[in-house]
Design a protein around this motif. Structure first.
Motif, short mmCIF file in Angstrom:
data_model
loop_
_atom_site.label_atom_id
_atom_site.label_comp_id
_atom_site.label_asym_id
_atom_site.label_seq_id
_atom_site.Cartn_x
_atom_site.Cartn_y
_atom_site.Cartn_z
N SER A 287 1.06 -1.28 -0.03
CA SER A 287 0.02 0.07 0.25
C SER A 287 0.71 1.23 -0.08
CB SER A 287 -0.97 -0.05 1.14
OG SER A 287 -2.11 -0.76 1.11
N ARG A 391 -3.77 2.67 0.42
CA ARG A 391 -3.70 2.60 -0.74
C ARG A 391 -5.37 2.06 -1.26
NH1 ARG A 391 -0.17 -1.44 -4.55
NH2 ARG A 391 -0.78 -0.74 -6.42
N SER A 396 -4.38 -2.34 -3.78
CA SER A 396 -3.55 -2.99 -2.81
C SER A 396 -3.97 -4.40 -2.69
CB SER A 396 -3.62 -2.13 -1.51
OG SER A 396 -4.83 -1.92 -0.70
N ASN A 446 -1.86 6.91 -0.77
CA ASN A 446 -0.82 6.63 -1.75
C ASN A 446 -1.25 7.48 -2.84
OD1 ASN A 446 0.08 4.58 -4.36
ND2 ASN A 446 1.47 4.87 -2.67
N GLU A 447 -2.50 7.71 -3.45
CA GLU A 447 -2.79 8.10 -4.85
C GLU A 447 -2.60 9.71 -4.49
OE1 GLU A 447 -4.80 4.09 -4.35
OE2 GLU A 447 -4.57 5.78 -3.09
#
Length: 528
Positions: A287, A391, A396, A446-447
């Motif tokens: 992730s 994530r 993930s 994460n994005e």
């Protein structure tokens, strides 16, 4: 995990009567080293490693020249996560034990767990001069080189392993696990041939994972998914149905939520040790936790460690103590005195000490599964920082499904439904602590990190309490060992390459989607 040194089971008789006999013998003759070795073996079989270690250390104080006892002690320390202490025992062995293949590979494994991969490489190269056609040694050399960032050399070592033995699935999977590597047509042909000719379950599973990766890179998504699914099916047979279910995890999260309530967490008002500033990076595997660690470790005040399991051992010790007192671990936690809290904190800092090399003011303990111990961390280490690397659950989740983890790690990851339920339980526990202690946990999506790296990195460093440094934006240039599947990925600049890869497999991910339930739509609802 490191290689086993010697088997610690099946050598002697078992049972309470034999234990009493051996203890009586040692009471009569404390220098009876053979009885001490046998009793240590018996205790180890019963899962009482700490008692066995203490027994052997006391026996070696009386009989320091007994090499069998020292080798057994080294093995116990190794498998108990006491890698530094195990290394000290290895160094005190004499030939032929000191120079045996088993001792040297076990020593290399311990060095790897401590992040000392350059020393690992030296041992493997020495062994390869004696055993140049051992595919396992080439594969392990490759992993050590990969962790050091020497990717081209690592790939050549992995390729050498499968050239020696084309059915060696570990070597093919090691190549696939170099996320920046691409298989050629000849590789695919060789893997298909090997798959048709091997009956070894683990190698068969690993070949399926590697073929899944090769076919995914070629855009053959349906066939790729079939190979991933077959690899998972085979790996799942290594675990009991009880290990594969997440029902116990739900019970665990229920108990954690009930135990770590506002009243208990209000006791976490101790100042702690100002000379130690841990930063825990938690979440679901795959992730972005390694990326977060790499960013943090690029700061001049922060040291990134090898992926330690110190908190896992702290929790295991706490469970053992609870069992001895006839209480649940949750009752034991609720009854902890200030002195007890300090003792647990001291144990953690003692266990983490061998991993620390740079002695920076802050250090990163990046082990995703530590999300399960966030309550204990908040209680015993109130100054610690906790970063939740999160994530998209489909991204993930499928990334876990594509990963053939070493050993018996993460049994939940070999089934799409159990991955989804695991993710949902992890988010549920994080939300409990967000509600009780807003701001105590910092979330990195994460994005969002990919879309706005500087803004997100500045927020992260503000939370930790250190000033911004440009090196954190240039994290891919930081020279340090990275020991996870993302080792090469964190050595390249941020990009969107992996963000939507899971969508290529969307038609076959219904079980994951269903298991996530409402979490699929609200996974990114975090405190702002």
């Amino acid at each position: 995990m490191p290689d086993p040194l010697f088997s610690l089971s099946g050598a002697f008789g078992t049972g309470p009567n034999r234990e009493l006999e051996l203890r009586a013998q040692l009471a009569q003759d404390p220098a009876d080293i053979a009885a001490a070795r046998e009793l240590a073996d018996l205790l180890a079989q019963q899962g009482r490693a700490a008692e066995a270690i203490d027994l052997l250390e006391r026996a070696l104080d009386r009989c320091p020249d007994d090499q069998k006892a020292r080798a057994t002690l080294a093995a116990l320390l190794l498998h108990s996560g006491n890698f530094e202490r195990a290394l000290k025992q290895f160094k005190q062995l004499r030939p032929p034990l000191r120079t045996s293949f088993e001792t040297q590979t076990s020593e290399a494994g311990a060095l790897g767990m401590l992040g000392r991969h350059a020393e690992q490489v030296e041992i493997y190269r020495k062994l390869l001069r004696q055993h140049p056609n051992d595919p396992r040694l080439w594969e392990r050399l490759g992993n050590a080189l990969k962790y050091l960032g020497r990717t081209a050399e690592a790939v050549r070592a992995f390729q050498r392993s499968v050239k020696i033995d084309a059915s060696y699935g570990e070597g093919w999977w090691a190549l696939a696990n170099v996320k920046t590597f691409r298989f050629g047509a000849d590789d695919v042909t060789a893997m298909r041939k090997a798959l048709a000719g091997t009956a070894h379950p683990l190698h068969t599973a690993q070949l399926n994972y590697a073929l899944g990766k090769a076919l995914e890179d070629q855009g053959e998504f349906e066939e790729s998914f079939r190979h991933y699914a077959e690899g998972n099916r085979i790996k799942a047979t290594e675990f009991s149905p009880e290990q594969m279910t997440t029902a116990r995890l739900t019970d665990y999260v229920d108990s954690a939520i009930a135990t770590f309530d506002a009243a208990l967490l209000s006791r976490a008002s101790r100042t702690g040790d100002d000379g130690n500033h841990p930063i825990f990076v938690v979440g679901l595997q795959r992730s972005g936790s390694t990326l977060v660690e790499q960013i943090l470790a690029s700061h001049s005040s922060i040291e990134g460690l090898a992926e330690p399991d110190a908190m896992l051992h702290v929790w295991t010790d706490l469970e053992s103590a609870a069992a001895k007192s006839g209480k649940t671990v949750w009752k034991t936690i609720g009854d902890l005195t200030p002195a007890g809290l300090d003792a647990i904190a001291a144990e953690y800092l003692q266990r983490i000490a061998p991993f620390r090399k740079e002695r920076c003011p802050f250090f990163v303990d990046k082990r995703p599964a530590n999300w399960m111990y966030v309550g204990l961390i908040r209680l015993v280490l109130p100054n610690a920082k906790i970063v939740d690397a999160r994530r998209h659950p489909m991204a993930s989740g499928f990334s876990n499904f594509k990963q053939c983890y070493a050993g018996n790690a993460f049994p939940f990851s070999y089934n799409l439904s159990s991955i989804g339920r695991y993710y949902a339980e992890y988010v549920r526990l994080m939300r409990h602590f967000d509600a009780l202690q807003p701001g105590a946990i910092h979330h990195v999506l994460n994005e969002e990190l990919i879309e706005d790296p500087e803004g997100q990195i500045r927020r992260l460093l503000d939370y930790v309490g250190v000033p911004f440094e440009p090196a954190c934006l240039e994290f891919h240039r930081t020279k340090r060992a990275v020991t996870t599947a993302s080792a090469e990925q964190v050595r390249t600049p941020l990009n969107r390459q992996g963000v939507d890869q899971w969508r290529n497999f969307d038609p076959w991910l219904g079980e994951l989607r269903d298991a996530l339930g409402p979490t699929l739509s609200d996974w990114d609802e975090i405190p702002r």
